[in-house]
Design a protein around this motif. Structure first.
Motif, PDB file in Angstrom:
ATOM      1  N   VAL A  48       0.881  -1.169   0.000  1.00 11.73           N
ATOM      2  CA  VAL A  48       0.000   0.000   0.000  1.00 11.73           C
ATOM      3  C   VAL A  48       0.920   1.221   0.000  1.00 11.73           C
ATOM      4  O   VAL A  48       1.704   1.413   0.927  1.00 11.73           O
ATOM      5  CB  VAL A  48      -0.907   0.020   1.245  1.00 11.73           C
ATOM      6  N   THR A  60       1.209   8.356 -10.022  1.00  9.27           N
ATOM      7  CA  THR A  60       0.096   7.594  -9.449  1.00  9.27           C
ATOM      8  C   THR A  60      -0.283   6.421 -10.340  1.00  9.27           C
ATOM      9  O   THR A  60      -0.467   5.294  -9.865  1.00  9.27           O
ATOM     10  CB  THR A  60      -1.130   8.510  -9.261  1.00  9.27           C
ATOM     11  N   LEU A  64      -0.094   2.423  -9.482  1.00  8.21           N
ATOM     12  CA  LEU A  64      -1.276   1.567  -9.533  1.00  8.21           C
ATOM     13  C   LEU A  64      -1.074   0.354 -10.433  1.00  8.21           C
ATOM     14  O   LEU A  64      -1.775  -0.653 -10.288  1.00  8.21           O
ATOM     15  CB  LEU A  64      -2.486   2.378 -10.007  1.00  8.21           C
ATOM     16  N   ARG A  68      -0.906  -2.825  -4.520  1.00  8.02           N
ATOM     17  CA  ARG A  68      -2.263  -3.256  -4.154  1.00  8.02           C
ATOM     18  C   ARG A  68      -3.187  -2.061  -4.011  1.00  8.02           C
ATOM     19  O   ARG A  68      -4.370  -2.116  -4.368  1.00  8.02           O
ATOM     20  CB  ARG A  68      -2.204  -4.049  -2.840  1.00  8.02           C
ATOM     21  N   HIS A  69      -2.672  -0.965  -3.442  1.00  7.33           N
ATOM     22  CA  HIS A  69      -3.488   0.223  -3.205  1.00  7.33           C
ATOM     23  C   HIS A  69      -2.559   1.434  -3.183  1.00  7.33           C
ATOM     24  O   HIS A  69      -1.388   1.315  -2.786  1.00  7.33           O
ATOM     25  CB  HIS A  69      -4.224   0.115  -1.857  1.00  7.33           C
ATOM     26  N   SER A  71      -2.612   5.463  -1.792  1.00  3.94           N
ATOM     27  CA  SER A  71      -3.244   6.594  -1.109  1.00  3.94           C
ATOM     28  C   SER A  71      -2.415   7.840  -1.402  1.00  3.94           C
ATOM     29  O   SER A  71      -1.197   7.827  -1.211  1.00  3.94           O
ATOM     30  CB  SER A  71      -3.302   6.359   0.403  1.00  3.94           C
ATOM     31  N   ALA A  94      -8.316   0.036 -11.899  1.00  5.78           N
ATOM     32  CA  ALA A  94      -7.591   0.412 -10.681  1.00  5.78           C
ATOM     33  C   ALA A  94      -8.311   1.491  -9.870  1.00  5.78           C
ATOM     34  O   ALA A  94      -7.842   1.870  -8.800  1.00  5.78           O
ATOM     35  CB  ALA A  94      -6.195   0.906 -11.042  1.00  5.78           C
ATOM     36  N   GLU A  96     -10.826   1.585  -7.940  1.00  8.91           N
ATOM     37  CA  GLU A  96     -11.200   1.254  -6.562  1.00  8.91           C
ATOM     38  C   GLU A  96      -9.982   1.089  -5.653  1.00  8.91           C
ATOM     39  O   GLU A  96     -10.129   0.948  -4.440  1.00  8.91           O
ATOM     40  CB  GLU A  96     -12.033  -0.027  -6.545  1.00  8.91           C
ATOM     41  N   ARG A  97      -8.809   1.089  -6.242  1.00  8.99           N
ATOM     42  CA  ARG A  97      -7.588   0.917  -5.449  1.00  8.99           C
ATOM     43  C   ARG A  97      -6.886   2.246  -5.182  1.00  8.99           C
ATOM     44  O   ARG A  97      -5.718   2.271  -4.797  1.00  8.99           O
ATOM     45  CB  ARG A  97      -6.634  -0.042  -6.162  1.00  8.99           C
ATOM     46  N   LEU A  98      -7.611   3.344  -5.376  1.00  9.71           N
ATOM     47  CA  LEU A  98      -7.053   4.681  -5.154  1.00  9.71           C
ATOM     48  C   LEU A  98      -7.834   5.396  -4.060  1.00  9.71           C
ATOM     49  O   LEU A  98      -9.062   5.416  -4.071  1.00  9.71           O
ATOM     50  CB  LEU A  98      -7.127   5.501  -6.449  1.00  9.71           C
ATOM     51  N   THR A  99      -7.099   5.986  -3.112  1.00 10.24           N
ATOM     52  CA  THR A  99      -7.695   6.859  -2.100  1.00 10.24           C
ATOM     53  C   THR A  99      -7.047   8.230  -2.219  1.00 10.24           C
ATOM     54  O   THR A  99      -5.813   8.325  -2.251  1.00 10.24           O
ATOM     55  CB  THR A  99      -7.469   6.319  -0.672  1.00 10.24           C
TER      56      THR A  99
END
Length: 281
Positions: A48, A60, A64, A68-69, A71, A94, A96-99
């Protein structure tokens, strides 16, 4: 999939974005450089990643592809709001794997789950050192990382005791991690083109020195030791101990030569000195 020079400019134009020196905005537009940074970071499919200052999303997207994720913490609201759309358009699998956290990285003390295991970032030179130290202090789940900074800053971060570029950033970062310079990046891969080369610094977290001194006291000693580089330690630390004579006695108790200068000491030496600080100082 990754951003090229034309796309970078189109994104900036759509946001009416004019990169500023004040914010240190130089966007990577070369996909090969992005993949080189990601590879050098050593991140894998279980990681992460915390990215500081993603800008238009060049790095970014590269992160990705592997992690896995991811942020990200972005201070510019317009950039923070645009980034999820950029990822959804160019790498929909991808999204849903970004915050995205819209905030000043120096004021972020908590992050949504999952917690970061690595930090990878292209940092503006004017805040790079404070940001790195803040991340290492606040997020102990971060075990390693790779930061791209101005080449001069990279040399300072990775400098060992006794070298010409060793100073406050080197000594403080050594409390948290081993730092190694692992590459350089030319100005031509950025838009706008900066006036200097950039350096890649790899970070590997390690345990702080075995000491009874608090970190803030160790950092206070480091700051004082380098405030006047030409001074011997007994003089540079006189203000902390009350007098030059008291500082010399404390240094001797810590096993440090009172006539030495700060640039020859490692972080463990500074910790032993901090152990000698007067109570309630």
């Amino acid at each position: 999939m990754l951003l090229d020079p034309r796309t970078i400019r189109e994104l900036a134009a759509s946001l009416d974005l004019r990169p500023t020196k004040q914010r240190g905005q130089n966007f990577v537009h070369d996909p090969n450089t992005v993949r080189r940074i990601v590879a050098a970071s050593g991140i894998g499919a279980d990681d992460v990643v915390l990215e500081i200052g993603p800008g238009l999303g060049s790095l970014t997207l590269g992160l990705l592809e592997v992690a896995r994720h991811v942020s990200v913490v972005e201070i510019e609201d317009a950039l923070a709001q645009r980034l999820p759309r950029t990822v959804a358009e160019r790498m929909p699998e991808a999204a849903e794997r970004l915050t995205v956290v819209a905030a000043d990285a120096l004021r972020v003390d908590t992050l949504p789950d999952p917690q970061p295991t690595a930090v990878v970032a292209n940092l503006p030179y004017n805040v790079s050192v404070p940001v790195i130290l803040h991340v290492m202090e606040r997020f102990d789940s971060v075990t390693r990382g790779l930061v791209m900074v101005q080449l001069e800053v990279a040399d300072r971060l990775a400098a060992p005791p006794g070298s010409r570029t060793y100073g406050v950033p080197s000594a403080k970062l050594a409390w948290y991690a081993e730092a190694r310079r692992v590459g350089t990046v030319p100005p031509t891969v950025f838009w706008p083109v900066p006036n200097v080369d950039s350096g890649l610094v790899a970070l590997t977290r390690r345990e702080p020195p075995d000491t009874t001194a608090a970190r803030r006291d160790v950092f206070t000693v480091i700051d004082a030791a380098f405030a006047q580089r030409r001074k011997m330690l007994r003089g540079a630390l006189a203000g902390l101990f009350g007098s030059s004579a008291d500082a010399a006695a404390a240094l001797e108790r810590a096993g440090v030569d009172p006539q030495a200068r700060g640039e020859v000491l490692g972080v463990a030496d500074f910790a032993r000195i901090a152990e000698q600080l007067p109570p309630g100082r």
